[in-house]
Scaffold this active site. Structure first.
Site, PDB file in Angstrom:
ATOM      1  N   TYR A  76      54.240  24.402   2.291  1.00 48.74           N
ATOM      2  CA  TYR A  76      55.041  24.579   3.366  1.00 48.74           C
ATOM      3  C   TYR A  76      55.212  23.717   4.472  1.00 48.74           C
ATOM      4  O   TYR A  76      53.787  22.514   4.976  1.00 48.74           O
ATOM      5  CB  TYR A  76      54.816  25.908   4.159  1.00 48.74           C
ATOM      6  N   ASP A  90      57.769  33.596  15.250  1.00 52.48           N
ATOM      7  CA  ASP A  90      58.341  32.706  14.875  1.00 52.48           C
ATOM      8  C   ASP A  90      59.337  32.714  15.609  1.00 52.48           C
ATOM      9  O   ASP A  90      59.670  33.840  16.927  1.00 52.48           O
ATOM     10  CB  ASP A  90      59.325  32.921  13.429  1.00 52.48           C
ATOM     11  N   ARG A 181      53.445  31.793   9.097  1.00 54.71           N
ATOM     12  CA  ARG A 181      53.897  32.846  10.989  1.00 54.71           C
ATOM     13  C   ARG A 181      52.343  32.606  11.315  1.00 54.71           C
ATOM     14  O   ARG A 181      51.957  32.606  12.285  1.00 54.71           O
ATOM     15  CB  ARG A 181      54.312  33.613  10.955  1.00 54.71           C
TER      16      ARG A 181
END
Length: 302
Positions: A76, A90, A181
């Site tokens: 990621y 987020d 997150r």
């Protein structure tokens, strides 16, 4: 005027989709399935609507290889916005805490090694984890306080891609079940501030990377039929991280009926937790090897 429904096709393979922003994984599967008139489709690992990047969509017999992709390593790239914490960790959530402190690059570099290896991570309250049979995000949206237990996850590498005063972009290579997150939230807390993910892109899942990806626009632009089908990757691409064992005709016939077979030859493995077998380039089954015998778990009908 009555609309004629397109006939669903028994096609098998992978669409390695570069999922666009603000589309759910379920919507992406539905769109791809409709564009290819596929009889059967599913995805290998949910991406949040606000995330972009690799969403492997399995068509037909490729759905039997979804567990292998879900268990694969992920990469990621994500951006942490410093100074604000949100309910969802987020940009979608409401701001619940602020801080004037910003992370300098030296401090960020110094703290990242704490997050490499097997670490305990508390999932976000807004996640798909079930609590007493209910999804955590459903409970959180209903106003309930959701406290999820920390769980072990594997982080292979983390590096800084770009650093700025208000935000930093990182790249992480991690295992199944990692919440980026949560990682962003915890890195901020370790630096004595707060933060949340403002951008998230999945660059790889198992054997699939950005280099394999196709977009919805590419699928729509390709003419329906062979041109559009050519954007599919073969079923075997989803098994590229596993050892392949090639069988002869007799062995292949037995495995295709779900039977175990004794592997022969000097190079035949004696033990393997997971592998796949093929005949003339076609996937026959995934399974394991015990005492030199291949035992199928899932048989493919290609």
């Amino acid at each position: 005027m009555t609309q004629v429904r397109s006939k669903k096709r028994a096609i098998s393979g992978w669409i390695v989709l570069d999922k666009p922003y603000d589309m759910t994984s379920t919507q992406a599967v539905g769109k791809v399935r409709w564009l290819l008139s596929a009889a059967k489709a599913g995805h290998a690992g949910t991406l949040d609507p606000l995330a972009t990047g690799i969403l492997p969509i399995a068509l037909g017999e490729a759905t039997k290889a979804v567990p292998q992709i879900q268990d694969g390593t992920k990469v990621y790239r994500f951006t942490i916005g410093w100074g604000r914490a949100t309910t969802t960790d987020d940009a979608e959530g409401e701001v619940i805490a602020t801080s004037d402190k910003r992370a300098d690059q030296g401090a960020l570099e110094a703290v990242l090694p704490r997050f490499i290896g097997t670490i305990l991570q508390r999932p976000p309250a807004f996640s798909a984890i079930k609590v007493d049979g209910e999804r955590a995000y459903d409970l959180a949206r209903a106003g309930e306080t959701v406290e999820l237990a920390a769980r072990p996850v594997d982080i292979d590498t983390i590096s800084i891609v770009e650093h700025g005063g208000e935000a930093s972009t990182l790249e992480v290579t991690c295992g199944k079940g990692t919440y980026v997150r949560s990682l962003a939230r915890d890195i901020a807390e370790a630096l004595g501030t707060v933060g949340h993910v403002t951008k998230l892109h999945r660059a790889a899942v198992g054997p699939f990377t950005d280099a394999d990806a196709v977009t919805i626009d590419m699928l729509e632009a390709a003419e329906a039929g062979p041109a559009r089908d050519a954007l599919m990757a073969p079923v075997a691409r989803g098994l590229a991280d596993l050892k392949e064992i090639r069988l002869d005709a007799g062995q292949a016939g037995a495995v295709s009926h779900g039977n175990s077979v004794l592997l022969t030859g000097a190079a035949a493995p004696a033990q393997l937790d997971e592998c796949w077998v093929s005949f003339k380039g076609q996937v026959l089954a995934t399974g394991s090897v015990e005492y030199g015998q291949f035992k199928p778990r899932r048989v493919f009908n290609l």
